[in-house]
Write a protein that holds these residues in place. Structure first.
Motif, short mmCIF file in Angstrom:
data_model
loop_
_atom_site.label_atom_id
_atom_site.label_comp_id
_atom_site.label_asym_id
_atom_site.label_seq_id
_atom_site.Cartn_x
_atom_site.Cartn_y
_atom_site.Cartn_z
N SER A 158 9.98 -2.48 2.70
CA SER A 158 9.22 -1.64 3.64
C SER A 158 8.60 -0.45 2.93
CB SER A 158 10.12 -1.17 4.78
OG SER A 158 11.19 -0.38 4.29
N ARG A 159 9.30 0.09 1.92
CA ARG A 159 8.75 1.20 1.14
C ARG A 159 7.51 0.76 0.36
NH1 ARG A 159 11.28 5.97 -1.21
NH2 ARG A 159 13.27 5.23 -0.38
N VAL A 160 7.57 -0.45 -0.22
CA VAL A 160 6.43 -1.01 -0.93
C VAL A 160 5.24 -1.15 0.03
CG1 VAL A 160 5.55 -3.03 -2.17
CG2 VAL A 160 7.88 -2.21 -2.59
N SER A 161 5.50 -1.68 1.21
CA SER A 161 4.46 -1.89 2.19
C SER A 161 3.86 -0.57 2.67
CB SER A 161 5.00 -2.69 3.38
OG SER A 161 4.01 -2.92 4.34
N ASP A 162 4.73 0.40 2.96
CA ASP A 162 4.25 1.70 3.43
C ASP A 162 3.37 2.39 2.40
OD1 ASP A 162 5.59 1.36 5.80
OD2 ASP A 162 7.30 2.61 5.26
N ALA A 163 3.67 2.17 1.11
CA ALA A 163 2.87 2.76 0.04
C ALA A 163 1.61 1.95 -0.25
CB ALA A 163 3.71 2.88 -1.22
N ARG A 164 1.44 0.83 0.43
CA ARG A 164 0.29 -0.06 0.25
C ARG A 164 0.16 -0.53 -1.20
NH1 ARG A 164 -3.29 -0.06 4.62
NH2 ARG A 164 -2.70 1.42 6.26
N VAL A 165 1.29 -0.80 -1.78
CA VAL A 165 1.33 -1.36 -3.14
C VAL A 165 1.40 -2.88 -3.03
CG1 VAL A 165 2.64 -1.51 -5.28
CG2 VAL A 165 2.46 0.68 -4.09
N PRO A 166 0.42 -3.60 -3.53
CA PRO A 166 0.49 -5.06 -3.43
C PRO A 166 1.62 -5.62 -4.27
CG PRO A 166 -1.36 -4.38 -4.81
CD PRO A 166 -0.81 -3.14 -4.19
N ASP A 167 2.39 -6.50 -3.67
CA ASP A 167 3.48 -7.20 -4.35
C ASP A 167 3.01 -8.64 -4.50
OD1 ASP A 167 5.70 -8.76 -4.94
OD2 ASP A 167 7.07 -7.56 -3.73
N VAL A 168 2.70 -9.02 -5.73
CA VAL A 168 1.99 -10.27 -6.01
C VAL A 168 2.95 -11.35 -6.50
CG1 VAL A 168 0.14 -11.34 -7.34
CG2 VAL A 168 -0.07 -8.94 -6.61
N GLY A 169 3.02 -12.45 -5.75
CA GLY A 169 3.71 -13.64 -6.22
C GLY A 169 5.21 -13.53 -6.31
N GLY A 170 5.83 -12.78 -5.39
CA GLY A 170 7.28 -12.66 -5.39
C GLY A 170 7.96 -13.89 -4.85
N GLN A 171 9.25 -14.04 -5.17
CA GLN A 171 10.03 -15.16 -4.68
C GLN A 171 10.62 -14.83 -3.31
OE1 GLN A 171 10.51 -18.22 -5.73
NE2 GLN A 171 9.40 -18.05 -7.66
N PRO A 172 10.37 -15.67 -2.30
CA PRO A 172 10.85 -15.39 -0.93
C PRO A 172 12.32 -15.73 -0.75
CG PRO A 172 9.65 -17.44 -0.97
CD PRO A 172 9.56 -16.89 -2.36
N ILE A 173 13.19 -14.97 -1.42
CA ILE A 173 14.63 -15.20 -1.28
C ILE A 173 15.08 -14.82 0.12
CG2 ILE A 173 16.90 -14.47 -2.12
CD1 ILE A 173 15.52 -14.12 -4.89
N GLY A 174 14.54 -13.75 0.68
CA GLY A 174 14.81 -13.35 2.05
C GLY A 174 13.54 -13.47 2.88
N ALA A 175 13.47 -12.71 3.95
CA ALA A 175 12.35 -12.81 4.89
C ALA A 175 11.26 -11.77 4.65
CB ALA A 175 12.86 -12.68 6.31
N ALA A 176 11.37 -10.95 3.61
CA ALA A 176 10.45 -9.83 3.41
C ALA A 176 8.99 -10.26 3.36
CB ALA A 176 10.81 -9.07 2.14
N TYR A 177 8.71 -11.38 2.69
CA TYR A 177 7.31 -11.79 2.51
C TYR A 177 6.71 -12.39 3.77
CZ TYR A 177 8.03 -10.77 -2.38
OH TYR A 177 8.29 -10.11 -3.56
N ASP A 178 7.52 -12.61 4.78
CA ASP A 178 7.03 -13.01 6.10
C ASP A 178 7.22 -11.89 7.11
OD1 ASP A 178 6.05 -15.78 5.96
OD2 ASP A 178 8.08 -16.22 5.28
N THR A 179 7.44 -10.66 6.62
CA THR A 179 7.70 -9.52 7.49
C THR A 179 6.69 -8.39 7.31
OG1 THR A 179 10.07 -9.98 7.47
CG2 THR A 179 9.41 -7.77 8.15
N TRP A 180 6.37 -8.06 6.06
CA TRP A 180 5.61 -6.86 5.76
C TRP A 180 4.21 -7.16 5.23
CZ3 TRP A 180 7.93 -2.86 7.80
CH2 TRP A 180 9.32 -2.85 7.89
N PRO A 181 3.21 -6.36 5.63
CA PRO A 181 1.89 -6.48 5.00
C PRO A 181 1.96 -5.98 3.56
CG PRO A 181 1.94 -4.57 6.45
CD PRO A 181 3.26 -5.30 6.65
N HIS A 182 0.97 -6.35 2.77
CA HIS A 182 0.84 -5.96 1.36
C HIS A 182 1.83 -6.67 0.46
CE1 HIS A 182 -1.77 -2.94 3.06
NE2 HIS A 182 -0.75 -2.41 3.73
N LEU A 183 2.67 -7.54 1.01
CA LEU A 183 3.58 -8.36 0.23
C LEU A 183 3.06 -9.80 0.25
CD1 LEU A 183 5.34 -5.82 0.64
CD2 LEU A 183 7.30 -7.32 0.93
#
Length: 430
Positions: free
Chosen positions: A133-158
């Protein structure tokens, strides 16, 4: 037209379980940029472009469990910098080991974003992505991460390596539920003639939950399903293997850890249980099979892996050859390394599209948000990001399939761009 494949429920849940248990526009690098025969490095003189890589390199589940994507991404950036970087600007990698904890992850995210001022995160692989959520709030793109949890289906910019169709408005998926397809089960039924499938789990909450998910998908595809549960502390795999033989299982899926899989395979060989496939996931798609399964040659040669990226052993493919050449110094190879390499390529394509105006977080994020059918030079099943108001009921999805063969390694089974199925999307709780 090929359809981008969403994150499969089985892959996401398997990754969570194993850890809990112990065509976009943009300029790609031409192949000439990766030629190495006798060429000297091209110097870089511009201001470095800073990226961050967060990895649970040390964690309760083992030191090498999460490092594959990091190693693949670093190999890509090393070779990129040796060829002049991005418009003369080297990529400067800032690593952070979050120790596999939420507290450590938040610390890494804060340092990389606020102190190191990275443009983006790349190939994130975190056991507990508490800083999402901190990454998303800062509008920092997170590129090509592994979806171990639900974060990449939860937050924008991920932007996970497999894409997402979810709204990503702060709530996982759609009203807290994620959806995945049954293409793996469809494949083994149609292409391999399987009819009876076994699901092996521990008597432990996350293991049992994942087993139920697999059972649901198998039944949706018309399989006869055999469920087997073993004690987490004192598992009797020989009894399970004997029952698999008695029940005539064609396939074996599991909700157990790597060590448990090795013990199950050993027991299957001991009792003479023969199956069409012992199916594993992308996390276990590695070159260490001979060591991991040294006591079970029959079961070892029945190992199959499925995923969304081109087989790292498929060196007939030019893009795979580039990856293997750049990582030849590594002791082992894995599918997660290849996906980390693809994540670094994705960021590079985004940054190159921004080079003239300046490589900023906003520019990279804009490129990522527009990604449609991105393939990382053919290494990925086409990836797409959409924000659908409602989950799809069905989806045409493609998958990469490989089978282990002693003396040959992982052998691709067909072409992932054409191994595609129209399958239902089933809900599951993350």
């Amino acid at each position: 037209m090929r359809r981008a494949r969403p994150q499969r429920a089985a892959e996401a849940a398997a990754a969570v379980l194993l850890l809990a248990l112990g065509t976009a526009c943009g300029s790609r690098l031409p192949e000439s940029d990766f030629e190495h025969g006798g060429r000297t490095a091209t110097p870089t003189s511009g201001t470095p472009i800073r990226v961050g890589i967060v990895t649970s390199a040390t964690s309760p589940v083992g030191g090498d469990t999460f490092t594959g994507p990091r190693d693949g991404a670093k190999a890509y950036f090393d070779r990129l910098n040796a060829r002049g970087g991005i418009d003369g600007h080297p990529v400067e990698v800032h690593e952070c080991d979050d120790g596999g904890s939420g507290v450590g992850d938040n610390t890494c995210v804060q340092r990389l974003i606020e102190e190191d001022k990275v443009v983006a995160l790349v190939a994130t692989t975190a056991l507990d992505y508490a800083g999402a959520s901190r990454v998303s709030d800062a509008r920092v793109p997170d590129v090509g991460g592994q979806p171990i949890g639900a974060a990449y289906d939860t937050w924008p910019h991920l932007y996970g390596i497999y894409g997402s169709l979810a709204p990503r408005n702060g709530t996982p998926g759609w009203d807290g539920k994620l959806y995945g397809g049954t293409e793996v089960y469809r494949y083994f039924k149609r292409e391999q003639g399987a009819r009876t499938a076994a699901v092996v789990s521990y008597n432990q909450a996350s293991s049992a939950a994942y087993a139920r998910l697999v059972e649901q998908g198998l039944k949706a595809e018309g399989y006869k399903v055999v469920t087997e549960q073993v004690d987490f502390a004192l598992p009797n795999f020989r009894a399970v293997a004997a029952d698999l033989k008695e029940q005539g299982a064609d396939l074996v899926f599991d909700a157990i850890d790597t060590h448990g899989n090795a013990q199950l395979c050993k027991a299957m060989d001991q009792v003479g249980a023969k199956v069409i496939a012992k199916v594993t996931n992308v996390q276990n798609w590695t070159s260490t099979v001979p060591e991991d399964y040294k006591d079970s040659p029959r079961c070892r040669n029945a190992l199959w892996a499925t995923g969304s990226s081109r087989n790292f052993d498929d060196t007939d493919d030019a893009a795979v050859r580039e990856f293997r050449d750049a990582t030849k110094g590594l002791k082992t190879h894995s599918q997660w390394q290849l996906e980390g390499w693809a994540a670094a390529m994705w960021f590079t394509d985004a940054a190159k599209s921004c080079a003239k105006s300046g490589v900023t977080r906003a520019c990279v994020d804009g490129f990522m948000n527009r990604s449609e059918n991105y393939t990382a030079d053919g290494l990925l099943v086409p990836v797409v990001f959409q924000r659908l108001a409602e989950p799809p009921k069905t989806r045409r999805t493609c998958l990469s399939v490989a089978r282990w063969q002693d003396g040959k390694g992982w052998v691709a089974q067909g072409d992932m761009d054409h191994t595609c199925f129209d399958v239902p999307q089933l809900p599951y709780a993350p």
